[in-house]
Design a protein around this motif. Structure first.
Motif, PDB file in Angstrom:
ATOM      1  N   LEU A 569       0.730  -1.177  -0.137  1.00  0.00           N
ATOM      2  CA  LEU A 569       0.048  -0.035  -0.046  1.00  0.00           C
ATOM      3  C   LEU A 569       0.873   1.292  -0.033  1.00  0.00           C
ATOM      4  O   LEU A 569       0.450   2.271  -0.684  1.00  0.00           O
ATOM      5  CB  LEU A 569      -0.643   0.040   1.217  1.00  0.00           C
ATOM      6  CG  LEU A 569      -1.813   1.146   1.273  1.00  0.00           C
ATOM      7  CD1 LEU A 569      -2.590   1.405   0.209  1.00  0.00           C
ATOM      8  CD2 LEU A 569      -2.780   1.135   2.644  1.00  0.00           C
ATOM      9  N   ASP A 570       1.880   1.322   0.856  1.00  0.00           N
ATOM     10  CA  ASP A 570       2.948   2.578   0.846  1.00  0.00           C
ATOM     11  C   ASP A 570       3.534   2.454  -0.563  1.00  0.00           C
ATOM     12  O   ASP A 570       3.778   3.855  -1.146  1.00  0.00           O
ATOM     13  CB  ASP A 570       3.883   2.187   1.976  1.00  0.00           C
ATOM     14  CG  ASP A 570       3.497   2.111   3.299  1.00  0.00           C
ATOM     15  OD1 ASP A 570       2.247   2.689   3.517  1.00  0.00           O
ATOM     16  OD2 ASP A 570       4.146   1.648   4.023  1.00  0.00           O
ATOM     17  N   VAL A 573       0.855   4.268  -2.916  1.00  0.00           N
ATOM     18  CA  VAL A 573       0.555   5.468  -2.702  1.00  0.00           C
ATOM     19  C   VAL A 573       1.788   6.234  -3.146  1.00  0.00           C
ATOM     20  O   VAL A 573       1.636   7.447  -3.695  1.00  0.00           O
ATOM     21  CB  VAL A 573       0.696   5.560  -1.124  1.00  0.00           C
ATOM     22  CG1 VAL A 573       0.350   7.215  -0.821  1.00  0.00           C
ATOM     23  CG2 VAL A 573      -0.880   5.132  -0.516  1.00  0.00           C
ATOM     24  N   GLU A 574       3.065   5.711  -3.164  1.00  0.00           N
ATOM     25  CA  GLU A 574       4.265   6.565  -3.675  1.00  0.00           C
ATOM     26  C   GLU A 574       4.129   6.777  -5.242  1.00  0.00           C
ATOM     27  O   GLU A 574       4.503   7.981  -5.741  1.00  0.00           O
ATOM     28  CB  GLU A 574       5.506   5.551  -3.397  1.00  0.00           C
ATOM     29  CG  GLU A 574       6.914   6.426  -3.719  1.00  0.00           C
ATOM     30  CD  GLU A 574       7.827   5.638  -3.312  1.00  0.00           C
ATOM     31  OE1 GLU A 574       9.055   6.032  -4.005  1.00  0.00           O
ATOM     32  OE2 GLU A 574       7.891   4.730  -2.505  1.00  0.00           O
ATOM     33  N   TYR A 576       1.201   6.832  -6.848  1.00  0.00           N
ATOM     34  CA  TYR A 576       0.137   7.913  -6.858  1.00  0.00           C
ATOM     35  C   TYR A 576       0.747   9.280  -6.681  1.00  0.00           C
ATOM     36  O   TYR A 576       0.590  10.178  -7.489  1.00  0.00           O
ATOM     37  CB  TYR A 576      -0.883   7.488  -5.837  1.00  0.00           C
ATOM     38  CG  TYR A 576      -1.920   8.620  -5.660  1.00  0.00           C
ATOM     39  CD1 TYR A 576      -3.070   8.366  -6.601  1.00  0.00           C
ATOM     40  CD2 TYR A 576      -1.971   9.584  -4.869  1.00  0.00           C
ATOM     41  CE1 TYR A 576      -4.143   9.339  -6.520  1.00  0.00           C
ATOM     42  CE2 TYR A 576      -2.794  10.396  -4.801  1.00  0.00           C
ATOM     43  CZ  TYR A 576      -4.082  10.686  -5.595  1.00  0.00           C
ATOM     44  OH  TYR A 576      -5.090  11.223  -5.548  1.00  0.00           O
ATOM     45  N   GLU A 577       1.619   9.387  -5.760  1.00  0.00           N
ATOM     46  CA  GLU A 577       2.199  10.692  -5.532  1.00  0.00           C
ATOM     47  C   GLU A 577       3.142  11.094  -6.763  1.00  0.00           C
ATOM     48  O   GLU A 577       3.182  12.332  -7.001  1.00  0.00           O
ATOM     49  CB  GLU A 577       3.136  10.911  -4.158  1.00  0.00           C
ATOM     50  CG  GLU A 577       2.169  10.569  -2.947  1.00  0.00           C
ATOM     51  CD  GLU A 577       1.339  11.812  -2.775  1.00  0.00           C
ATOM     52  OE1 GLU A 577       1.585  13.057  -3.341  1.00  0.00           O
ATOM     53  OE2 GLU A 577       0.400  11.764  -1.995  1.00  0.00           O
ATOM     54  N   ARG A 614      -5.344  12.143   3.158  1.00  0.00           N
ATOM     55  CA  ARG A 614      -4.307  10.971   2.920  1.00  0.00           C
ATOM     56  C   ARG A 614      -5.038   9.367   3.202  1.00  0.00           C
ATOM     57  O   ARG A 614      -4.819   8.499   2.574  1.00  0.00           O
ATOM     58  CB  ARG A 614      -3.076  11.081   3.730  1.00  0.00           C
ATOM     59  CG  ARG A 614      -2.490  12.448   3.158  1.00  0.00           C
ATOM     60  CD  ARG A 614      -2.130  12.072   1.781  1.00  0.00           C
ATOM     61  NE  ARG A 614      -2.837  12.897   0.731  1.00  0.00           N
ATOM     62  CZ  ARG A 614      -2.923  13.054  -0.558  1.00  0.00           C
ATOM     63  NH1 ARG A 614      -1.975  12.056  -0.973  1.00  0.00           N
ATOM     64  NH2 ARG A 614      -3.790  13.464  -1.226  1.00  0.00           N
ATOM     65  N   VAL A 617      -7.248   8.493   0.566  1.00  0.00           N
ATOM     66  CA  VAL A 617      -6.377   7.947  -0.315  1.00  0.00           C
ATOM     67  C   VAL A 617      -6.091   6.848  -0.612  1.00  0.00           C
ATOM     68  O   VAL A 617      -6.098   6.043  -1.206  1.00  0.00           O
ATOM     69  CB  VAL A 617      -5.381   9.201  -0.809  1.00  0.00           C
ATOM     70  CG1 VAL A 617      -4.401   8.711  -2.078  1.00  0.00           C
ATOM     71  CG2 VAL A 617      -5.971  10.539  -1.212  1.00  0.00           C
ATOM     72  N   ARG A 618      -5.440   6.487   0.721  1.00  0.00           N
ATOM     73  CA  ARG A 618      -4.816   5.299   1.095  1.00  0.00           C
ATOM     74  C   ARG A 618      -5.883   4.032   0.747  1.00  0.00           C
ATOM     75  O   ARG A 618      -5.753   3.057   0.407  1.00  0.00           O
ATOM     76  CB  ARG A 618      -4.219   5.250   2.172  1.00  0.00           C
ATOM     77  CG  ARG A 618      -2.965   5.832   2.375  1.00  0.00           C
ATOM     78  CD  ARG A 618      -2.356   5.713   3.802  1.00  0.00           C
ATOM     79  NE  ARG A 618      -1.939   4.525   4.241  1.00  0.00           N
ATOM     80  CZ  ARG A 618      -0.879   3.946   4.033  1.00  0.00           C
ATOM     81  NH1 ARG A 618       0.135   4.520   3.413  1.00  0.00           N
ATOM     82  NH2 ARG A 618      -0.605   2.774   4.590  1.00  0.00           N
ATOM     83  N   LEU A 621      -6.824   3.386  -2.716  1.00  0.00           N
ATOM     84  CA  LEU A 621      -5.807   2.860  -3.273  1.00  0.00           C
ATOM     85  C   LEU A 621      -5.473   0.997  -2.968  1.00  0.00           C
ATOM     86  O   LEU A 621      -4.631   0.630  -3.487  1.00  0.00           O
ATOM     87  CB  LEU A 621      -4.504   3.326  -3.550  1.00  0.00           C
ATOM     88  CG  LEU A 621      -4.503   4.897  -4.153  1.00  0.00           C
ATOM     89  CD1 LEU A 621      -3.131   5.535  -3.833  1.00  0.00           C
ATOM     90  CD2 LEU A 621      -4.694   4.774  -5.722  1.00  0.00           C
ATOM     91  N   ARG A 622      -6.261   0.860  -1.853  1.00  0.00           N
ATOM     92  CA  ARG A 622      -5.847  -0.301  -1.218  1.00  0.00           C
ATOM     93  C   ARG A 622      -6.042  -1.488  -1.930  1.00  0.00           C
ATOM     94  O   ARG A 622      -5.306  -2.596  -2.106  1.00  0.00           O
ATOM     95  CB  ARG A 622      -6.583  -0.823   0.131  1.00  0.00           C
ATOM     96  CG  ARG A 622      -6.354  -1.587   1.038  1.00  0.00           C
ATOM     97  CD  ARG A 622      -7.017  -1.775   2.370  1.00  0.00           C
ATOM     98  NE  ARG A 622      -6.693  -0.699   3.074  1.00  0.00           N
ATOM     99  CZ  ARG A 622      -5.406  -0.706   4.017  1.00  0.00           C
ATOM    100  NH1 ARG A 622      -4.690  -1.842   4.159  1.00  0.00           N
ATOM    101  NH2 ARG A 622      -5.141   0.371   4.644  1.00  0.00           N
TER     102      ARG A 622
END
Length: 734
Positions: A569-570, A573-574, A576-577, A614, A617-618, A621-622
């Motif tokens: 997940l991290d 998200v990266e 995505y950023e 945030r 958002v997480r 995206l999970r």
């Protein structure tokens, strides 16, 4: 059930009650408080009517202090509260409630302590009122009273710790039907959960702190240094100390003087001094009158007790002026040296210095405790075992076993899994690393007791978890002072940001639970990080999954998988950023990922000038993270709706009758797969590959076919690099 009206007793009535005790309406005097629990044969079988319950027969955890195995109600002087506490604990142990699990016998003493804390509050703030008179405002006062902390400046408990205090009171309400003379009359905090009442949030992730990587790296290096290097010096000094204690010594003055002069001559020939005391050792200057008279002769900095042992005479003769005069002359002639034992200290090759100063008896005790703590760190961290399972290791638990083909020899440990096993722990065998085997060997030489984690200097008593925690933190504090001598890096402090925005830098506080959680994190997220040191995490991962961690009883595999899911997940998200900030990423999956990211931004309104929450958002995206995996040359954004698009599966499934549905990461072809995604983080690896091709092209021995293949490969790889040109300097951070 009928609850008897609360009974309030005057002091005189309480005194009379001691002669005629109150009775419970729910538990007869001969009620077995361990009814339904599996008990070891021959163990105590406490009854309700006893004021002291020894629950050892139903407790399998070996590292509990003896006092934690006993519930002593004699600590409560008020007869009503004492009977109420007895009924409450007995009901928690044997009477099931729909909202609560049965209380484990090992936690009974802790629950009594929490209940007594509530009693102290009622006594100090409300004149010892009954439970039936407690109101919700009084419970709110108890929450504030508990949150204040101690008067010595120690900070109050955290919100999650406060929830533990509250949970006991809420449970007291749930079990009100089993309390005869006094019980709560209002539902605490109107039915809110303990966490909500304490202001704590329910965390989806593991709340156990993960040890920062630089801190864990340094601690592991020091623990391994103690296990492999310092251990031999400490064990040798312990043997020397034990031999000195067993020697017979002379009581005659003339012979004592002769022995003393011979010892001084021996030290003079060796270029050594007489044993001196370290001024930083507590309690080095006794206070009785005879010692003051000795100090006038020779000074308090001389270790007279050790000197007598080494020279072979009785230290009672230090009351004789003749003996003290000889010692004073010897000090003036050859001086003093720190420590005084003959055991040499190993020299560190990095600095050319001994790793510490020579040892004396007090320092031997201290270093023995540090060695025990170092062994604990090595075993707990490199096996992933729980604290109770580590401290439950017994003498002879390590053995080796050859693999089926006879090529490899595996180190294995035979131990116990105790969690959720009551008094019947389950035997388990797991594969481990040579460093763990070495730590076990050191422990077996450090103690001759059954359990390896026994205090080296305190008989047969085990070292409970709380003491192990203190010993680990004392060890971490101690090795900071040894860094200059050994050349090993010290354990770095940690910078934290406080509530008021101020940053503080202090030492990390270690707990036993952190090692299991940190190992799971490193295996799931950073298998080749700084912390690896001499330990290869690939080897550690294989070893622990082959043995202990692979068993369902340990639960370690599930913890690693949970950490891996959070890591995925991290990572997504990266990505995505990266897309939000305009950072380049390419590959077959780039268009699909950008489309999914655009959908999330449109739904949440997440743009550089207007950022969405945030956490939301997480969560959005999970689902995408579930099939996202990070790689060295590319990230795999596997599309489970179209598995045939993966090159690794299309080639594998053609050769197999049973189709695979998960990607084969070892067969990844990131240059031409529809699921591959490359970012600037992958550039160094691609640059190294292109450089290797260039080196091969310089070889004049390759033929034209090989050269053409290399040129085609280089063109494809260079194309990926061209698409990953780092233009992040032109991108504004959100």
């Amino acid at each position: 059930m009928t609850v008897v009206k609360p009974l309030r007793l005057t002091p005189s009535a309480q005194a009379a009650e001691l002669l005629s005790p109150l009775e419970s309406a729910h538990f007869p005097e001969d009620h077995h408080v361990l009814e339904g629990w599996s008990r070891r044969q021959g163990g105590p079988d406490p009854r309700f009517g006893e004021l002291r319950w020894d629950l050892t027969a139903a407790i399998s955890t070996p590292n509990l202090h003896p006092c934690e195995r006993v519930v002593d109600f004699r600590r409560i002087t008020d007869p009503v509260r004492r009977l109420t506490a007895m009924e409450f604990i007995a009901a928690r142990l044997t009477k099931r409630h729909t909202a609560m699990k049965l209380l484990t016998p090992s936690a009974a003493n802790q629950i009594l302590g929490l209940l007594m804390r509530f009693n102290v509050f009622l006594d100090s703030e409300y004149a010892g009122c009954a439970y039936s008179e407690v109101t919700q405002p009084m419970l709110d006062d108890y929450l504030r009273w508990t949150r204040q902390g101690r008067k010595d400046g120690h900070p109050g408990p955290s919100d999650r710790s406060l929830a533990t205090y509250i949970r006991v009171i809420k449970t007291l309400w749930l079990y009100r039907d089993w309390l005869t003379h006094d019980t709560l009359s209002v539902e605490p905090w109107n039915g809110k959960s303990s966490l909500r009442a304490a202001g704590a949030r329910m965390a989806a992730e593991n709340t156990t702190d993960r040890i920062p990587e630089p801190v864990m790296a340094a601690l592991l290096r020091w623990a391994l240094f103690y296990v492999h290097t310092a251990a031999e010096d400490i064990l040798a000094a312990r043997r020397e100390h034990r031999d000195l204690q067993s020697h017979e010594v002379t009581y005659k003055r003339a012979e004592a003087i002769a022995r003393l002069r011979a010892f001084i001559a021996k030290r003079r020939a060796a270029g050594r001094g007489l044993p001196g005391r370290r001024p930083d050792l507590p309690g080095t200057r006794p206070q009785n009158g005879s010692v003051r008279r000795r100090d006038q002769h020779v000074g308090a900095e001389i270790n007279l007790t050790l000197l007598a042992k080494l020279a072979g005479y009785n230290d009672r003769l230090h009351d004789r002026d003749e003996i003290l005069d000889v010692i004073a002359e010897g000090v003036q002639e050859i001086g003093l040296e720190p420590g005084g034992y003959d055991t040499p200290i190993t020299v560190c090759p990095e600095t050319g210095l001994p790793w510490r100063e020579p040892l004396d008896s007090k320092r031997i005790d201290q270093e023995s405790n540090h060695l025990l703590a170092a062994c604990y760190v090595v075993i707990a961290y490199l096996t992933g075992a729980r604290d109770s399972e580590v401290q439950g290791l017994e003498r002879g638990c390590h053995f080796t076993e050859a693999t089926g083909d006879g090529v490899l020899v595996r180190h294995k440990i035979r131990g116990w899994v105790t969690k959720r096993r009551g008094s019947a722990p389950q035997r388990a065998v797991w594969v481990t690393l040579p460093d763990v085997a070495r730590a076990i060997d050191v422990l077996e030489r450090l103690t001759d007791k059954r359990y390896l984690f026994t205090r080296p200097n305190r008989g047969s008593a085990l070292a409970p978890a709380s003491e192990i925690t203190e010993m680990i933190n004392r060890f971490a504090e101690h090795v900071v002072t040894l860094a200059d001598r050994t050349g090993l890096p010290p354990i770095p402090p940690v910078t934290r940001e406080g509530i008021d925005g101020q940053t503080t830098t202090d030492a990390w506080w270690f707990t036993t639970r952190q090692f299991r959680r940190t190992l799971a994190w490193h295996i799931a997220r950073q298998p080749f990080g700084l912390v690896a040191g001499k330990i290869q995490y690939q080897q550690a991962s294989v070893s622990i999954f082959e043995g202990y961690a692979g068993t369902s009883e340990s639960g370690f595999r599930a913890e690693v998988e949970k950490e891996r899911a959070e890591a995925q997940l991290d990572d997504i998200v990266e990505r995505y950023e990266d897309d939000l900030c305009g950072r380049p990423f390419t590959g077959g999956a780039a268009a699909r990922l950008k489309s999914e990211f655009a959908r999330v931004r449109a739904e949440l309104g997440d743009f550089p000038g207007r950022r969405a929450d945030r956490a939301r958002v997480r969560e959005m995206l999970r689902g995408l993270a579930r099939t996202f995996r990070v790689g060295v040359l590319a990230d795999c954004a596997f599309d489970d709706a179209n598995p045939d698009a993966a090159v690794c599966l299309s080639e594998s499934n053609r050769a197999r009758k049973v189709k695979r549905t998960l990607p084969i990461l070892d067969a990844c072809q990131p240059g031409n797969c529809a699921n591959a995604c490359q970012t600037s983080r992958h550039r160094p690896a691609w640059e190294r590959m292109v450089a290797e091709v260039d080196e091969h092209l310089k070889d004049k021995k390759i033929n034209d076919v090989q050269r053409d293949a290399l040129l085609r490969q280089r063109k494809a790889w260079q194309g990926i690099l061209d698409r990953l040109q780092d233009d992040t300097s032109q991108v504004e951070e959100p």
